[in-house]
Scaffold this active site. Structure first.
Site, PDB file in Angstrom:
ATOM      1  N   LYS A 182       0.881  -1.180   0.000  1.00  0.00           N
ATOM      2  CA  LYS A 182       0.000   0.000   0.000  1.00  0.00           C
ATOM      3  C   LYS A 182       0.909   1.217   0.000  1.00  0.00           C
ATOM      4  O   LYS A 182       1.545   1.529   0.998  1.00  0.00           O
ATOM      5  CB  LYS A 182      -0.851  -0.020   1.270  1.00  0.00           C
ATOM      6  N   GLU A 260      10.013   0.827  10.921  1.00  0.00           N
ATOM      7  CA  GLU A 260      11.070   1.799  10.646  1.00  0.00           C
ATOM      8  C   GLU A 260      10.432   3.164  10.865  1.00  0.00           C
ATOM      9  O   GLU A 260       9.725   3.666  10.008  1.00  0.00           O
ATOM     10  CB  GLU A 260      11.570   1.584   9.214  1.00  0.00           C
ATOM     11  N   CYS A 294      13.990  10.010   7.393  1.00  0.00           N
ATOM     12  CA  CYS A 294      14.049   9.658   8.824  1.00  0.00           C
ATOM     13  C   CYS A 294      15.454   9.789   9.369  1.00  0.00           C
ATOM     14  O   CYS A 294      15.634   9.907  10.576  1.00  0.00           O
ATOM     15  CB  CYS A 294      13.594   8.218   9.033  1.00  0.00           C
ATOM     16  N   GLU A 392      10.917  15.429  15.617  1.00  0.00           N
ATOM     17  CA  GLU A 392      11.494  15.335  14.276  1.00  0.00           C
ATOM     18  C   GLU A 392      10.856  16.426  13.399  1.00  0.00           C
ATOM     19  O   GLU A 392       9.633  16.429  13.210  1.00  0.00           O
ATOM     20  CB  GLU A 392      11.184  13.947  13.722  1.00  0.00           C
TER      21      GLU A 392
HETATM   22  C1  SIN Z   1      14.223   6.863   5.405  1.00  0.00           C
HETATM   23  O1  SIN Z   1      14.073   8.056   5.460  1.00  0.00           O
HETATM   24  O2  SIN Z   1      13.508   6.126   6.068  1.00  0.00           O
HETATM   25  C2  SIN Z   1      15.205   6.185   4.511  1.00  0.00           C
HETATM   26  C3  SIN Z   1      16.471   6.875   4.283  1.00  0.00           C
HETATM   27  C4  SIN Z   1      17.444   6.042   3.483  1.00  0.00           C
HETATM   28  O3  SIN Z   1      17.227   4.854   3.256  1.00  0.00           O
HETATM   29  O4  SIN Z   1      18.459   6.573   3.081  1.00  0.00           O
END
Ligand code: SIN
Length: 491
Positions: A182, A260, A294, A392
């Site tokens: 999805k 994640e 992230c 964040e």
């Molecule tokens: C992410 O922002 O979750 C992934 C970043 C990456 O794989 O470089």
């Protein structure tokens, strides 16, 4: 304006189920918009939950056959998918820039990165080793082998519309799992292009399915994945809040999960760092996808002896950015995905300034370019009580704090529920080692701002989640260990 594609078949707008473009009966649709121009790219069906159920069942039916396929066949299909992604690099990158807003150079980088997961797992597919074990009874022997966990549900984010799906689907295919993916409602086109190429690569029908839902319908689809007794694992990339909810929802089926989730990555630059390198790499880390990853640096801690020098050089680099439509030549950074992202940056800037931070580069909206454009902001003298340090930002705001000692900075860095990535810049190996050991993050990157790679185990600790994607461990999340005891062998 629509980009010209060499292969227009890559641009699909229907769900992909059982190897076919599926005609949804849903009466509802949702729009996918170019975040740079705000123009409608396409209307896609907002699938009904009955259709999602049907797709889950198809994923299960396909699993019953796919789990028996040979690892060399899986390897061959994965390798072909990698090759096809590179053969269609330009088109895939254009689709990605169109729906996500990142600049074309970054989109090309992302497609190569996404493809590299298929290459990596085409090799790992053959290396699904088990153990032989001598149990306490000398008359018995134990063998372990890894079986595919079953049909898996993949919930993917907007920030890497191609790479996050690839990072999840590649180890799943290698392990013998079938997938129902999805995509984020804002960026589904890259996943549909991937589905097209997966079929071309030879994956049997039903092994890779892509279902579609609007932003509003997405929580119900997530719930369906979590509560389905058919789906044996859910892999999610996104916010910690949603990750916690999915975990709760998965408890009724005790589902295997990979999470994640959010990060709050610090960059720490010591007095003895190579400052030019530290500036260069901090720019790369902080402003990759305009801060929408992230692992982007969220906080920059600079030791007092190099504080002013670092800020001066860092600010000069930010001033040189060219913000614009991702398709335009020379553009270094595109736009943000939506208004919510910009509002969060604004909130963090306002909060920091109200608590005593100082402006280095003001930044702000660029209405002449469009609603979703924001010029990066740099602020200094940031303190631990400010929102930007504790949440964040996921946007183009660099928040800089001076520090005195490594003990002090470690305390600040670890004073967060998050634990995804951290960055250390020092020419002293002992400092690098010390920091790496004491920083509470799943990944530490020393003297580089860009570390992610298919060969690296990607994942966090604390409330940044669990599970590892990519690397020699990546298939573990898609397998279960079966122990077989051979009894009374000395008869
Ligand atoms: C992410 O922002 O979750 C992934 C970043 C990456 O794989 O470089």
């Amino acid at each position: 304006m629509a980009p010209t594609l060499n292969n227009p078949n890559l641009l699909q707008t229907k769900p992909f189920i059982n190897g076919k473009w599926y005609d949804s009966k849903s009466t509802k649709t949702f729009g996918v918009f170019d975040p740079a121009t705000e123009e409608l790219i396409a209307e896609l069906p907002d699938q009904t939950l009955e259709e999602i159920d049907e797709a889950i069942q198809i994923t299960k039916n396909a699993f019953e056959k796919y789990k028996h396929t040979g690892t060399y066949d899986r390897s061959k299909w994965l390798r072909r998918l990698y090759e096809l992604m590179l053969e269609n690099l330009d088109d895939l990158a254009k689709i990605l820039t169109w729906e996500n807003g990142k600049c074309l150079t970054d989109a090309i980088g992302e497609i190569k990165y996404a493809a590299s997961y298929f290459e990596w797992f085409s090799e790992e597919a053959k290396r699904n080793y088990g153990h032989t074990i001598q149990p306490s009874n000398p008359n018995n022997k134990v063998i372990t082998y890894k079986q595919p966990v079953g049909p898996v549900g993949l919930l993917c984010p907007f920030n890497f519309p191609s790479a996050m799906g690839a990072r999840k689907a590649a180890p799943a295919f290698a392990a013998g799992c079938t997938c129902i993916l999805k995509p984020d409602a804002q960026t589904p086109l890259s996943s549909l292009a991937l589905a097209y190429l997966a079929k071309e690569a030879g994956f049997p029908d039903g092994v890779f399915n892509v279902v579609l839902s609007s932003v509003e319908s997405t929580p119900a689809v997530g719930l369906k994945f979590c509560e389905s007794p058919i789906i044996k694992k859910v892999s999610f990339t996104g916010s910690t809040g949603v990750g916690k909810l999915l975990m709760k929802q998965s408890s009724s089926t005790l589902k295997k999960l990979s999470m994640e989730l959010g990060g709050n990555a610090p960059i720490i630059v010591f007095n003895d760092a190579d400052i030019d390198l530290a500036v260069d790499q901090s720019i790369a880390s902080k402003f990759r996808s305009l801060g929408q990853t992230c692992v982007c640096a969220n906080r920059l801690y600079i030791q007092e002896g190099v504080y002013d020098e670092f800020i001066e050089k860092f600010a000069a680099r930010v001033q040189a950015f060219k913000i614009g439509n991702g398709f335009e030549d020379g553009v270094t950074h595109g736009c943000l995905i939506n208004q919510k992202c910009i509002e969060k940056v604004e909130d963090h800037v306002d909060d920091a300034l109200s608590k005593g931070a100082t402006v280095v580069i003001k930044g702000g909206r660029i209405p002449d370019l469009g609603k979703n454009f924001y010029s990066p902001a740099v602020i200094k003298d940031v303190t631990q009580d400010m929102k930007v340090v504790n949440e964040e930002t996921f946007g183009p705001l660099a928040a800089i704090t001076p520090f005195k000692t490594k003990e002090q900075v470690i305390e600040w860095c670890n004073d967060t529920p998050f634990g995804l990535a951290s960055y250390v810049f020092s020419e002293n190996l002992n400092t690098v080692w010390y920091m790496s050991e004491f920083l509470e993050t799943g990944m530490v990157s020393a003297n580089t701002g860009l570390f992610t790679d298919a060969a690296l185990p990607f994942g966090g600790i604390k409330e940044s989640g669990f599970g590892r994607e990519g690397s020699l461990y990546g298939m573990d999340d898609y397998t279960v260990i079966k122990s077989i005891t051979l009894g009374n062998v000395y008869r």
